[in-house]
Design an enzyme around this catalytic site. Structure first.
Site, PDB file in Angstrom:
ATOM      1  N   CYS A   4      -8.270 -30.256 167.753  1.00 17.26           N
ATOM      2  CA  CYS A   4      -8.309 -31.357 168.600  1.00 17.26           C
ATOM      3  C   CYS A   4      -8.681 -32.520 167.993  1.00 17.26           C
ATOM      4  O   CYS A   4      -9.665 -32.729 167.228  1.00 17.26           O
ATOM      5  CB  CYS A   4      -9.467 -31.061 169.900  1.00 17.26           C
ATOM      6  N   HIS A  46     -16.082 -30.319 173.837  1.00 18.28           N
ATOM      7  CA  HIS A  46     -14.522 -30.741 174.337  1.00 18.28           C
ATOM      8  C   HIS A  46     -14.246 -30.486 175.654  1.00 18.28           C
ATOM      9  O   HIS A  46     -14.629 -29.353 176.113  1.00 18.28           O
ATOM     10  CB  HIS A  46     -13.886 -29.701 173.526  1.00 18.28           C
ATOM     11  N   ASN A  87      -7.677 -42.407 181.094  1.00 15.52           N
ATOM     12  CA  ASN A  87      -6.449 -41.548 181.743  1.00 15.52           C
ATOM     13  C   ASN A  87      -6.469 -40.297 181.873  1.00 15.52           C
ATOM     14  O   ASN A  87      -7.079 -39.710 181.193  1.00 15.52           O
ATOM     15  CB  ASN A  87      -5.250 -42.191 180.543  1.00 15.52           C
ATOM     16  N   GLY A  93      -0.644 -41.676 181.048  1.00 14.77           N
ATOM     17  CA  GLY A  93      -0.344 -41.947 179.815  1.00 14.77           C
ATOM     18  C   GLY A  93      -1.246 -41.332 179.006  1.00 14.77           C
ATOM     19  O   GLY A  93      -1.594 -41.734 177.870  1.00 14.77           O
ATOM     20  N   HIS A 100     -12.067 -39.169 177.078  1.00 11.48           N
ATOM     21  CA  HIS A 100     -12.321 -40.388 176.512  1.00 11.48           C
ATOM     22  C   HIS A 100     -12.399 -41.422 177.407  1.00 11.48           C
ATOM     23  O   HIS A 100     -11.515 -41.646 178.325  1.00 11.48           O
ATOM     24  CB  HIS A 100     -11.534 -40.659 175.266  1.00 11.48           C
TER      25      HIS A 100
HETATM   26  P1  AMP Z   1      -4.941 -41.900 175.888  1.00  9.59           P
HETATM   27  O1  AMP Z   1      -3.728 -42.557 176.072  1.00  9.59           O
HETATM   28  O2  AMP Z   1      -5.763 -42.477 177.130  1.00  9.59           O
HETATM   29  O3  AMP Z   1      -4.924 -40.583 175.751  1.00  9.59           O
HETATM   30  O4  AMP Z   1      -5.709 -42.581 174.585  1.00  9.59           O
HETATM   31  C1  AMP Z   1      -5.723 -42.175 173.275  1.00  9.59           C
HETATM   32  C2  AMP Z   1      -6.222 -43.411 172.246  1.00  9.59           C
HETATM   33  O5  AMP Z   1      -6.523 -42.897 171.314  1.00  9.59           O
HETATM   34  C3  AMP Z   1      -4.989 -44.394 172.103  1.00  9.59           C
HETATM   35  O6  AMP Z   1      -5.488 -45.756 172.583  1.00  9.59           O
HETATM   36  C4  AMP Z   1      -5.067 -44.120 170.759  1.00  9.59           C
HETATM   37  O7  AMP Z   1      -4.402 -45.559 169.970  1.00  9.59           O
HETATM   38  C5  AMP Z   1      -6.014 -43.647 170.213  1.00  9.59           C
HETATM   39  N1  AMP Z   1      -6.159 -42.944 168.999  1.00  9.59           N
HETATM   40  C6  AMP Z   1      -5.153 -42.149 168.635  1.00  9.59           C
HETATM   41  N2  AMP Z   1      -5.900 -41.715 167.183  1.00  9.59           N
HETATM   42  C7  AMP Z   1      -6.638 -42.254 166.951  1.00  9.59           C
HETATM   43  C8  AMP Z   1      -7.528 -42.098 165.940  1.00  9.59           C
HETATM   44  N3  AMP Z   1      -7.296 -41.405 164.608  1.00  9.59           N
HETATM   45  N4  AMP Z   1      -8.558 -42.955 165.675  1.00  9.59           N
HETATM   46  C9  AMP Z   1      -8.880 -43.968 166.869  1.00  9.59           C
HETATM   47  N5  AMP Z   1      -8.163 -43.839 167.908  1.00  9.59           N
HETATM   48  C10 AMP Z   1      -7.104 -43.076 168.064  1.00  9.59           C
HETATM   49 ZN    ZN Z   2     -11.713 -31.695 171.695  1.00  3.72          ZN
END
Ligand code: AMP
Ligand code: ZN
Length: 114
Positions: A4, A46, A87, A93, A100
């Site tokens: 993850c 997690h 989300n 999305g 998070h």
């Molecule tokens: P969600 O679409 O709500 O699942 O948001 C996932 C978020 O994670 C997106 O805004 C991505 O830009 C962000 N994201 C993906 N990989 C990373 C990473 N390595 N470091 C920081 N943010 C990330």
């Molecule tokens: Zn996790």
């Protein structure tokens, strides 16, 4: 969970721009910011989605919201305003299946969201 992304960021295995960490939560800058301030707040433990919360997680989710407000205040956006977003699954999305909370601030945010 070893595969993850956000578990690996929370453990420090994958580097990120961390802005806060404590026993339960880690907050770091989103890698593709959608606003001048875009921070992700994740529990160390997690949890895949909002659908997976139990009553035992009530305090944890409360602390995520309070941390978001605290970080917004720290960056000077408390009075001006900010948005938190969680989300859940495909229609919203969600792309990373570790709970998070997005904290977005620093520009006018339209409503309704896309
Ligand atoms: P969600 O679409 O709500 O699942 O948001 C996932 C978020 O994670 C997106 O805004 C991505 O830009 C962000 N994201 C993906 N990989 C990373 C990473 N390595 N470091 C920081 N943010 C990330
Ligand atoms: Zn996790």
């Amino acid at each position: 969970m070893s595969n993850c992304l956000f578990c690996r960021i929370a453990s420090g295995e994958i580097p990120s721009a961390i802005v806060h960490q404590d026993d339960a939560l880690v907050a770091f800058k989103d890698i593709t910011p959608q606003a001048p301030l875009h921070i992700l707040i994740v529990p160390r433990r997690h949890i895949a989605t909002l659908n997976d919360l139990t009553p035992d997680d009530d305090a944890l989710v409360g602390s995520m919201a309070r941390l978001a407000a605290g970080l917004a205040r720290e960056h000077g956006y408390d009075a001006r305003g900010f948005r938190t977003v969680v989300n859940c699954n495909a229609d919203a999305g969600q792309t990373v299946f570790h709970l998070h909370m997005h904290l977005l601030a620093g520009r006018g945010l339209s409503w309704p969201p896309g």
